[in-house]
Each structure stands twice: as C-alpha cells, then as structure tokens.
Write a protein that holds these residues in place. Structure first.
Motif, short mmCIF file in Angstrom:
data_model
loop_
_atom_site.label_atom_id
_atom_site.label_comp_id
_atom_site.label_asym_id
_atom_site.label_seq_id
_atom_site.Cartn_x
_atom_site.Cartn_y
_atom_site.Cartn_z
N CYS A 105 0.83 -1.31 -0.16
CA CYS A 105 -0.20 -0.05 -0.03
C CYS A 105 0.87 1.23 -0.12
O CYS A 105 0.39 2.35 -0.54
CB CYS A 105 -0.91 0.09 1.31
N ARG A 108 2.39 1.62 -3.42
CA ARG A 108 1.01 2.16 -4.45
C ARG A 108 1.03 3.62 -4.39
O ARG A 108 0.52 4.29 -5.39
CB ARG A 108 0.07 1.24 -4.47
N ALA A 109 0.88 4.16 -2.93
CA ALA A 109 0.50 5.36 -2.62
C ALA A 109 1.63 6.32 -3.08
O ALA A 109 1.09 7.35 -3.84
CB ALA A 109 0.40 5.54 -1.36
#
Length: 211
Positions: A105, A108-109
């Motif tokens: 995560c 991805r961010a």
C-alpha cells in the motif's frame, strides 16, 4: 517477539533481518514516514548524457570536423525486480501477512501521488530526491509472505534559480533606501537616476539608428 529482544537472544532469523535491511536496496519516505527494504533479484542503474555535436570547417584545411564541446549528464534511473518482503517475526505463517500488504500500500500510494522518496541502492549510496516512475506488483500462489514486483526509480534533478521576485519599483526603493543610509541625499539620488536614464535613452536611440 521484538527484533531487539530477538537479537539479544541470538536469533539467527533476527540477524538475517538486520542484514537484509542494511544490505538490500531501500525506499524511505519522510511524509508519511516509512521505510521498505526490497529483496532484489536484478537491479540495473542507467544514466544517459546529452552531448552536443556540430559540424565545422577546420580553418586552413577546408576539412569538415565534428565538435563535441558540451555535455549535460542526465539523471540516474534504476530498474529493479524482486520481492516486497514483510516481517518474518510478526508474520510466522503465510495465512496472515499484514506487513506485506502495508508495504504494498505504501508503494502504491507513493507511485500514485508522485511522492518524493529517498533511495538507498545496493552499494549503500543515498539518493535523496527520487520518484517511482513505474511499478508492477504480481501475485504468486506459492508465495504468500512476499510480493513479486518490478519497479523503475527515477532521480529528480532540479535547478535552483536565484531570481529576485521583487518588482522594479520595490528594487529601486530598496536601493534608494540603502543609498540614503550611507549619507547621500534623495535629491542627488534623483539627479543621478535621471542622468543615468537620459544617457541610457541616448544610447538606445543611437543603437536603433544603426538599423
């Protein structure tokens, strides 16, 4: 078990984790604060420079030759592939891997937001201004506690200009104030400015008459 306690107890697994963090490439973010150690299978560092080239005639010979008199090195680019690991101490089984998912995560961010990150390469060199240019995350059924990935990291090079954001009026007012502080009267300053502008105007007119 905490990593520090595991190290004190002589855990081989804890030692391996510390070695992987110190030796493996690592991505670090300051805001939000996180760091991810990557297990890479391949990593390629690439740099490309723009070199000027122009043809000239060598004086006295009539022979054409190419001159390369300017070079502009480009930013570094790294292409990597490998595994996004988790925390083996906190994830003893493949059934529950929250650290792996959290690391995924974060990456991805960082890619989606174009966030600036710090990159530590395999030679322990630190590059403080980088972005994730491309990111590919895979899933394999035989490996649940790690995520296969491929990624391109791009170094960002910025020019720092020293151009003043003051208007002409503000700059003139500041210069006038400095002159007055040194004991020169406002009248003499105005006379000097008018004389300078008059000479500059005469010079511009003379220059235009040439054309």
């Amino acid at each position: 078990m905490e990593l520090s306690k595991a190290l004190k107890l002589g855990s081989k697994r804890a030692v391996e984790i510390v070695k992987s963090v110190l030796q493996n490439p690592m991505l670090i973010s300051k805001s939000p604060s996180w760091g991810i150690s990557l297990e890479v299978e391949t990593i390629t560092q690439t740099g490309q420079a723009d070199v000027s080239e122009r043809a000239v005639i060598v004086p006295g010979s009539g022979v054409k030759s190419f001159l390369n008199d300017n070079v502009a090195p480009g930013a570094w680019t790294w292409q990597m592939s490998g595994w996004i690991p988790g925390d083996p101490l906190a994830e003893p089984t493949n059934l529950y891997t929250p650290v792996v998912m959290m690391n995924v995560c974060f990456l991805r961010a960082a890619y989606k937001n174009g966030s600036r990150i710090i990159f530590k390469d395999v030679d322990q060199m630190i590059y403080k201004n980088c972005v994730i240019q491309s990111l590919s995350i895979d899933t394999k059924s035989e490996c649940k506690n790690k995520k296969p990935f491929s990624m391109t990291i791009k170094e960002i090079v910025e020019l720092k200009a020293t151009i003043s954001d003051k208007t002409d009026l503000e700059a003139l007012s500041e210069a006038k104030s400095k002159i007055e502080d040194k004991g020169i009267t406002t009248a003499s300053t105005v006379d000097f400015s008018q004389s300078f502008l008059s000479k500059a105007k005469d010079g511009i007119v003379s220059f235009l008459r040439i054309f």
